[in-house]
Motif scaffolding. Structure first.
Motif, PDB file in Angstrom:
ATOM      1  N   VAL A 123       0.854  -1.192   0.000  1.00 11.98           N
ATOM      2  CA  VAL A 123       0.000   0.000   0.000  1.00 11.98           C
ATOM      3  C   VAL A 123       0.888   1.239   0.000  1.00 11.98           C
ATOM      4  CG1 VAL A 123      -1.912  -1.156   1.146  1.00 11.98           C
ATOM      5  CG2 VAL A 123      -0.181   0.007   2.510  1.00 11.98           C
ATOM      6  N   ALA A 124       0.320   2.333  -0.451  1.00 10.81           N
ATOM      7  CA  ALA A 124       1.101   3.551  -0.643  1.00 10.81           C
ATOM      8  C   ALA A 124       1.074   4.429   0.611  1.00 10.81           C
ATOM      9  CB  ALA A 124       0.534   4.332  -1.824  1.00 10.81           C
ATOM     10  N   ASP A 125       2.141   5.204   0.772  1.00  4.37           N
ATOM     11  CA  ASP A 125       2.120   6.302   1.734  1.00  4.37           C
ATOM     12  C   ASP A 125       1.402   7.471   1.066  1.00  4.37           C
ATOM     13  OD1 ASP A 125       3.542   4.945   3.701  1.00  4.37           O
ATOM     14  OD2 ASP A 125       5.472   5.506   2.835  1.00  4.37           O
ATOM     15  N   ILE A 126       0.474   8.067   1.784  1.00  4.60           N
ATOM     16  CA  ILE A 126      -0.342   9.136   1.221  1.00  4.60           C
ATOM     17  C   ILE A 126       0.159  10.490   1.718  1.00  4.60           C
ATOM     18  CG2 ILE A 126      -2.673  10.073   0.985  1.00  4.60           C
ATOM     19  CD1 ILE A 126      -2.220   7.347  -0.362  1.00  4.60           C
ATOM     20  N   GLY A 127       0.366  11.408   0.792  1.00  6.31           N
ATOM     21  CA  GLY A 127       0.797  12.754   1.135  1.00  6.31           C
ATOM     22  C   GLY A 127      -0.043  13.788   0.406  1.00  6.31           C
ATOM     23  N   VAL A 128       0.303  15.038   0.605  1.00  2.00           N
ATOM     24  CA  VAL A 128      -0.487  16.112   0.008  1.00  2.00           C
ATOM     25  C   VAL A 128       0.050  16.425  -1.391  1.00  2.00           C
ATOM     26  CG1 VAL A 128      -1.078  17.110   2.228  1.00  2.00           C
ATOM     27  CG2 VAL A 128       1.000  17.871   1.049  1.00  2.00           C
ATOM     28  N   ALA A 129      -0.849  16.904  -2.229  1.00  2.00           N
ATOM     29  CA  ALA A 129      -0.476  17.372  -3.565  1.00  2.00           C
ATOM     30  C   ALA A 129      -0.772  18.863  -3.654  1.00  2.00           C
ATOM     31  CB  ALA A 129      -1.258  16.610  -4.638  1.00  2.00           C
ATOM     32  N   ALA A 130      -0.086  19.521  -4.549  1.00  2.00           N
ATOM     33  CA  ALA A 130      -0.254  20.968  -4.679  1.00  2.00           C
ATOM     34  C   ALA A 130      -1.471  21.293  -5.545  1.00  2.00           C
ATOM     35  CB  ALA A 130       1.000  21.574  -5.296  1.00  2.00           C
ATOM     36  N   TRP A 131      -2.189  22.317  -5.103  1.00  2.00           N
ATOM     37  CA  TRP A 131      -3.309  22.852  -5.886  1.00  2.00           C
ATOM     38  C   TRP A 131      -2.885  24.127  -6.586  1.00  2.00           C
ATOM     39  CZ3 TRP A 131      -8.198  21.553  -7.217  1.00  2.00           C
ATOM     40  CH2 TRP A 131      -8.811  20.495  -6.553  1.00  2.00           C
ATOM     41  N   ASP A 132      -3.382  24.327  -7.783  1.00  2.00           N
ATOM     42  CA  ASP A 132      -3.323  25.622  -8.437  1.00  2.00           C
ATOM     43  C   ASP A 132      -4.586  26.391  -8.025  1.00  2.00           C
ATOM     44  OD1 ASP A 132      -4.476  27.180 -10.991  1.00  2.00           O
ATOM     45  OD2 ASP A 132      -2.286  27.312 -10.986  1.00  2.00           O
ATOM     46  N   ARG A 133      -4.394  27.650  -7.604  1.00  2.00           N
ATOM     47  CA  ARG A 133      -5.546  28.396  -7.062  1.00  2.00           C
ATOM     48  C   ARG A 133      -6.689  28.537  -8.071  1.00  2.00           C
ATOM     49  NH1 ARG A 133      -3.858  34.052  -5.100  1.00  2.00           N
ATOM     50  NH2 ARG A 133      -3.614  34.336  -7.362  1.00  2.00           N
ATOM     51  N   ASP A 134      -6.364  28.809  -9.342  1.00  2.00           N
ATOM     52  CA  ASP A 134      -7.426  28.958 -10.341  1.00  2.00           C
ATOM     53  C   ASP A 134      -8.182  27.637 -10.536  1.00  2.00           C
ATOM     54  OD1 ASP A 134      -6.693  31.575 -10.672  1.00  2.00           O
ATOM     55  OD2 ASP A 134      -5.444  31.195 -12.447  1.00  2.00           O
ATOM     56  N   HIS A 135      -7.417  26.545 -10.530  1.00  2.00           N
ATOM     57  CA  HIS A 135      -8.068  25.243 -10.670  1.00  2.00           C
ATOM     58  C   HIS A 135      -8.962  24.963  -9.465  1.00  2.00           C
ATOM     59  CE1 HIS A 135      -7.624  20.591 -10.894  1.00  2.00           C
ATOM     60  NE2 HIS A 135      -8.750  20.978 -11.453  1.00  2.00           N
ATOM     61  N   SER A 177       9.157  -2.200  -3.675  1.00  2.00           N
ATOM     62  CA  SER A 177       7.920  -2.933  -3.970  1.00  2.00           C
ATOM     63  C   SER A 177       7.833  -3.240  -5.459  1.00  2.00           C
ATOM     64  CB  SER A 177       6.697  -2.114  -3.526  1.00  2.00           C
ATOM     65  OG  SER A 177       6.645  -0.889  -4.219  1.00  2.00           O
ATOM     66  N   ALA A 178       7.332  -4.418  -5.773  1.00  2.00           N
ATOM     67  CA  ALA A 178       7.125  -4.797  -7.173  1.00  2.00           C
ATOM     68  C   ALA A 178       5.895  -4.081  -7.715  1.00  2.00           C
ATOM     69  CB  ALA A 178       6.948  -6.311  -7.278  1.00  2.00           C
ATOM     70  N   VAL A 179       5.925  -3.791  -9.022  1.00  2.00           N
ATOM     71  CA  VAL A 179       4.783  -3.097  -9.637  1.00  2.00           C
ATOM     72  C   VAL A 179       3.497  -3.877  -9.409  1.00  2.00           C
ATOM     73  CG1 VAL A 179       3.763  -2.407 -11.842  1.00  2.00           C
ATOM     74  CG2 VAL A 179       6.170  -1.910 -11.376  1.00  2.00           C
ATOM     75  N   SER A 180       3.580  -5.198  -9.551  1.00  2.00           N
ATOM     76  CA  SER A 180       2.360  -5.997  -9.435  1.00  2.00           C
ATOM     77  C   SER A 180       1.886  -6.138  -7.988  1.00  2.00           C
ATOM     78  CB  SER A 180       2.582  -7.381 -10.033  1.00  2.00           C
ATOM     79  OG  SER A 180       3.551  -8.109  -9.283  1.00  2.00           O
ATOM     80  N   ALA A 181       2.681  -5.646  -7.032  1.00  2.00           N
ATOM     81  CA  ALA A 181       2.249  -5.682  -5.629  1.00  2.00           C
ATOM     82  C   ALA A 181       1.492  -4.415  -5.234  1.00  2.00           C
ATOM     83  CB  ALA A 181       3.460  -5.852  -4.711  1.00  2.00           C
ATOM     84  N   ARG A 182       1.621  -3.375  -6.043  1.00  2.00           N
ATOM     85  CA  ARG A 182       1.096  -2.064  -5.649  1.00  2.00           C
ATOM     86  C   ARG A 182      -0.415  -1.983  -5.871  1.00  2.00           C
ATOM     87  NH1 ARG A 182       6.158   0.764  -8.799  1.00  2.00           N
ATOM     88  NH2 ARG A 182       7.758  -0.044  -7.369  1.00  2.00           N
ATOM     89  N   VAL A 183      -1.105  -1.510  -4.868  1.00  2.00           N
ATOM     90  CA  VAL A 183      -2.546  -1.316  -4.966  1.00  2.00           C
ATOM     91  C   VAL A 183      -2.885   0.071  -4.457  1.00  2.00           C
ATOM     92  CG1 VAL A 183      -2.875  -2.489  -2.735  1.00  2.00           C
ATOM     93  CG2 VAL A 183      -4.815  -2.160  -4.255  1.00  2.00           C
TER      94      VAL A 183
END
Length: 489
Positions: free
Chosen positions: A175-187, A258-264
């Motif tokens: 499983v992935a570690d979850i973090g924040v992503a950047a927003w563009d204000r206009d978007h 992690s192997a690609v096929s292990a990622r969910v």
């Protein structure tokens, strides 16, 4: 499996769901009695009141039974134990931590119900492939308990010649570690308006945001709002709606080992809490695809009541960014991106009216404009609705589009049409019958369904991996020249 037609040949390979592919998740008991202790506290007291030797025996059993099914189960159990312990509680010994963590954990079989709807791109790693071979990377939709969909990946080798083989999948999931992503204000402002937001609250928040920001920075802005604004009717509901939108952009990163096929990719944002469905992957043309990630994919976010199209991007299938799309075409499912810009704009096939295919364009790839009609249901096999079965594939003759049609008994079949290279709103060829269809009655999780989220062309052959009755995945091959000849003439 009797699914193909005179044009398509079944490759004789199949990918089936593996129910033992599970992830461990936090599990909390049900509702507490109003005014009473929380059930979590009551259960925790009972566990901590047990004899140390009994806990040691149970911890050993847990390690023996469940650790082999997971990459890092003990770490997950320890984390879940810490979540339910009171603040400031002393550290638990190893055995007690394992038992407490296991009591408040459960396994979720990500493909316990179904495995279906693959999408295909050329693998970013083409090392060690032989002459005539192409390594492929496929996204697949896995459906688990409660009909909750997740995104998984698998690999295959196609060629030389008409051969396809799936590579073995890693049995343990990452499983992935979850973090924040950047927003563009206009978007973000467009997303607020797109989501129904309006009025002084939206204006006040947007004015205070920097040009790019994260969900954490959004929260700080909300805390700094002047009290009179917070006391307006509906203010709290508007802020909560904005928070949900701010949190819908996030990063998901897997361990390098992690192997690609292990990622969910499991549902993370509120708006996808009931599923991430039907990714349509495309490899963006580096010469004419603009700046940005090499791979993009649209998918359907489902919250249990409504659906919307979302975007997932990556360069390496280890680090992903997830963003929401805006514009009317993004309110429905099944958007499929073209692999390069057309006249300086992004283009996508969509289905705003729910039953016919349209073309939409975007300057930035996230905000989509009004849809132009491309194809409406016509033949009986697609009389209920039609749509794409993945991103358009560029050929010398035109954009080859795999389509799906829904006919009698809600049977899903796969067809094909050809769009003009320069003006893809123009249909220049259409197959008058399905390429792949469920002859007879095909049983499965969803009977009588043949469906794909994207094929690929290699060495003169069109390869179509497709879900069968939402139960398994098979592959068909089509001679490209013969198909194009039928479409053009």
């Amino acid at each position: 499996m009797d699914l193909v037609s005179a044009l398509a040949v079944d490759a004789g390979v199949e990918l089936v769901a593996q129910h033992e592919r599970v992830v461990a998740r936090l599990f909390l008991p049900g509702e507490s009695t109003p005014g009473g202790d929380s059930r979590t506290e009551a259960v925790l007291r009972r566990v901590l009141g047990m004899r140390p030797d009994a806990l040691a025996v149970e911890a050993r059993s847990i390690r023996e039974r469940f650790v082999p099914r997971h990459i890092d189960l003990i770490e997950t159990l320890n984390a879940n134990a810490r979540l339910v312990l009171p603040a400031g509680a002393p550290d638990l010994d190893d055995d007690t931590a394992v038992v407490v963590g296991a009591v408040f954990s459960s396994e979720f079989a990500v493909e316990g119900a179904a495995l279906c709807n693959p999408s295909t791109v050329a693998h970013p790693d083409q090392g060690d492939v032989g002459p005539g071979e192409l390594r492929l990377l496929l996204s697949v939709r896995s459906i688990g308990e409660g009909h909750i969909s997740s995104i998984q990946f698998c690999e295959a080798i196609v060629g030389p010649g008409p051969t396809w083989r799936f590579l073995p999948r890693e049995p343990r999931l990452a499983v992935a570690d979850i973090g924040v992503a950047a927003w563009d204000r206009d978007h973000f402002e467009r997303a607020l308006l797109h989501g129904g937001g309006s009025g002084e609250m939206v204006r006040a928040v947007v004015q205070m945001l920097p040009p790019t920001f994260s969900a954490a920075e959004f929260a700080v802005v909300v805390q700094d709002l002047r009290p009179p604004l917070l006391h307006q009717d509906g203010a709290r509901e508007q802020i909560e709606s904005m928070r949900v939108i701010a949190d819908s952009a996030y990063r998901a990163e897997f361990a390098p080992t992690s192997a690609v096929s292990a990622r969910v990719l499991l549902p993370t944002a509120d708006e996808e809490r009931r599923g991430m469905e039907d990714v349509r992957l495309v490899e963006v043309d580096g010469a004419d695809g603009g700046d940005g990630p090499r791979y993009r994919g649209t998918y359907t976010a489902y919250d249990g009541r409504s659906i919307a199209s979302r975007m997932i991007t990556t360069d390496d299938f280890r680090s992903f960014e997830i963003h929401r799309l805006t514009g009317r075409p993004s309110l429905t499912k099944g958007m499929a991106l073209f692999p390069r810009l057309i006249d300086g704009e992004w283009a996508a096939l969509s289905r705003t009216d729910g039953e016919s295919t349209g073309l939409t364009r975007s300057r930035d790839g996230v905000d989509w404009g009004r849809e132009e009609p491309v194809q409406r249901p016509n033949a009986l096999w697609e009389v209920v609705q039609t749509g794409n079965c993945g991103p358009p594939l560029e050929t010398d003759e035109g954009w080859l589009v795999l389509t799906h049609g829904v006919g009698p008994m809600r049977s899903y079949s796969i067809g094909a049409l050809l769009l003009d290279l320069d003006d893809p709103s123009q249909v220049i060829g259409m197959l008058d019958r399905p390429l792949i269809e469920p002859f007879g009655a095909i049983g499965g999780y969803v009977p009588n369904v043949a469906y794909s989220c994207g094929g690929i062309i290699h060495d003169g052959t069109l390869w179509i991996p497709h879900g069968v009755a939402d139960q398994s995945i098979r592959v068909a091959s089509v001679d490209l020249a013969r198909l194009l000849s039928e479409l053009v003439h």
